[in-house]
Design an enzyme around this catalytic site. Structure first.
Site, PDB file in Angstrom:
ATOM      1  CG  HIS A   1      -1.838   1.165   1.259  1.00  0.00           C
ATOM      2  ND1 HIS A   1      -3.156   1.065   0.855  1.00  0.00           N
ATOM      3  CD2 HIS A   1      -1.657   2.467   1.578  1.00  0.00           C
ATOM      4  CE1 HIS A   1      -3.740   2.251   0.952  1.00  0.00           C
ATOM      5  NE2 HIS A   1      -2.853   3.124   1.387  1.00  0.00           N
ATOM      6  CB  CYS A   2       2.171   3.285  -2.635  1.00  0.00           C
ATOM      7  SG  CYS A   2       3.426   4.555  -2.877  1.00  0.00           S
TER       8      CYS A   2
END
Lengths: 382, 165
Positions: free
Chosen positions: A187-188
């Site tokens: 998850h960026c």
């Protein structure tokens, strides 16, 4: 005594709110599926775009890129065009467009979210789990893993209690988005979305083009300052003449190392057909000393791995965001579920209404209050 | 007390009806993450449809998905072209995968009309279930279950009115 206490409750207070109509009687406007989506996502343009609920740092990422590139085009390009070549803003422009478009695509594309199981599917899975043992006397939680052999490797499929499915291989549940994502990478926060099967190639394009852009701007700004400080002027004079370049230099200097490093790392992942999640967990690296473990998804050829990850077919979005919620299912099931427990509630309201927290059904309050007392008495003696 | 009995019976009926109503064919992950469904014939369908017909349907579906996910010349061309246009081309043209999905929908509709509806069954397109399962539904049982549920509900509501003295 109990009867009297309950009769003292003002019936007007209970009668004041208009009876809440049951859902099937209320004319409901037809809703799209994105409006009832269970995960923690936000939708824009009537479901056309999807982004994580906490898009936190995306404005910062966008702001930094726009600011640095803007300053570059305004303050550095004129000087460099005059002294060097007009290709510089052209190359810069192309890189800038690549960066912005791939960033927006990474942020607003469905990363490969798996929709949650329907209640029938969940029940079917539980039935399959319970059946082999055949005993239902003591409660046993469903087993959490299922093993499958892929390419002579044993892979464990975990059961997701939130989505009520056995997760396919390489799928992971993102706690920030509360969704299972296929080929989950990470998850960026910088792009404000998960990176998964469907948007990995956008993410890779973004970081590669950003590293080129950052390096390009850094090089051009250094050249600009070097040219200005020629002829005995000195660096201080150059910085005074073009202060924006100093800011660009600082931003680019600090970001180029991390972005170049990230690009290099992801290039390695693409070549090995791995995800960040697998690499961090060491799923296939044989860290535990077991030499038989290898990546079962790799084609054992760098070119084939790269092509399959970056040039493979684009899978469709599995969550039908813009479809309409079928209203017939809610009509069929809800009347049975609402009315029968309400009938049950009527009888037990005296004993448990306060603690249960359920609203009494909208029937005439006087009748409701008197009757249960009598029925409770008969119930207790029966 | 009778209400509880009714509720219990209703829940049992719903439970058994929902299981008899739908059969789910799960994904087969032995070839990796490619979309493929298990061809094992479920025991619930033994009296409903011939094994060969069912297996043919599932195998054809698997072939369609394999064709959609095939990594070959055409997919490379599509991928490289898409990369050069910063993937904006996906907004304009229909990808090969989407074209195959349309073929799959057409095939499932055709199978439902020719093979499954005459046997009182209905196949749901896996894309509507997130490509997790192929669900087979019994057409007659769903009608009977609804009727039973309405009659039980009617009995319960009349009983609740009668019991308080």
């Amino acid at each position: 005594m109990k009867n009297r206490e309950y009769q003292q409750i003002d019936p007007q207070a209970l009668a004041t709110p208009p009876p809440r109509p049951l859902p099937e009687h209320m004319p409901k406007r037809v809703r799209r599926k994105w409006e009832v989506f269970p995960g923690k996502n936000r939708f824009c343009c009537d479901g056309r775009m999807i982004v994580a609920r906490q898009s936190g740092v995306l404005p910062l990422t966008l702001g930094l890129i726009l600011l640095t590139s803007g300053l570059f085009f305004i303050f550095d390009c004129p000087f460099l065009v005059k002294h060097l070549t007009s290709c510089i803003p052209a190359i810069g422009g192309v890189l800038f467009v690549f960066v912005i478009i791939s960033l927006l695509q990474t942020s607003f594309t469905d990363p490969g979210i798996l929709p949650r199981a329907t209640p029938e599917e969940a029940a079917d899975i539980e039935k399959q789990i319970d059946n082999p043992t055949g005993s239902s006397s003591s409660y046993r939680p469903p087993p959490r893993t299922k093993e499958v052999v892929i390419n002579q490797q044993v892979v464990k499929l975990k059961y997701c209690f939130t989505c009520k499915i056995f997760r396919p291989p390489r799928t992971s549940h993102c706690s920030l988005c509360d969704n299972c994502v296929e080929r989950f990478d990470h998850h960026c926060p910088w792009v404000g979305n998960c990176v998964g099967k469907r948007n990995y190639r956008f993410f890779y394009t973004f970081i590669v083009s950003l590293s080129f852009l950052t390096a390009f701007i850094f090089g051009c700004v250094t050249t600009h300052l070097a040219l200005r400080s020629q002829g005995g002027n000195g660096l201080v004079f150059a910085l005074q003449a073009s202060p924006a370049s100093a800011l660009e230099l600082v931003v680019c200097f600090f970001s180029v190392w991390s972005i170049l490093g990230l690009s290099g790392f992801h290039t390695y992942l693409v070549a090995a057909n791995l995800t960040t999640n697998e690499d961090i967990k060491g799923s296939w690296s044989g860290k535990s000393g077991n030499e038989d473990i290898g990546n079962p998804y790799s084609y054992n050829s760098i070119i084939k791995n790269c092509c399959s990850v970056l040039c493979g077919p684009m899978p469709p979005s599995l969550i039908d965001r813009r479809g309409f919620v079928p209203s017939d299912d809610s009509v069929q099931t809800s009347p049975v579920e609402i009315e029968l427990p309400a009938a049950k509630n009527d009888r037990n309201m005296v004993g448990r209404a306060v603690t249960s927290g359920r609203r009494p059904p909208p029937s005439p309050p006087v009748v409701t209050l008197q009757q249960p007392a009598i029925s409770i008495q008969s119930h207790s003696t029966a | 007390m009778t209400t509880e009995l009714f509720l219990h019976n209703l829940q049992e009926l719903r439970h058994s009806a929902s299981l008899a109503n739908k059969v789910f064919i799960q994904r087969d992950y032995t070839d990796g993450t490619v979309c493929k469904f298990q061809t094992k014939f479920p025991s619930e369908l033994e009296s409903r449809i011939e094994r060969t017909l069912f297996e043919d349907t599932v195998k054809t579906l698997n072939n369609y998905y394999a064709e959609a996910e095939k990594i070959g010349g055409q997919s490379y061309l599509e991928g490289c072209l898409a990369c050069l246009t910063i993937y904006l081309i996906f907004l304009c043209i229909e990808t090969r995968y989407e074209k195959v999905l349309k073929n799959i929908s057409r095939y499932i509709q055709e199978q439902n009309e020719k093979v499954y509806a005459p046997r009182g069954l209905l196949i749901t397109d896996p894309i509507q279930r997130g490509m997790r399962v192929v669900s087979l539904q019994s057409l007659q049982t769903s009608v009977c279950v609804c009727e039973c549920m309405w009659s039980v509900e009617a009995a319960c509501s009349s009983e609740a009115v009668v019991s308080p003295p």
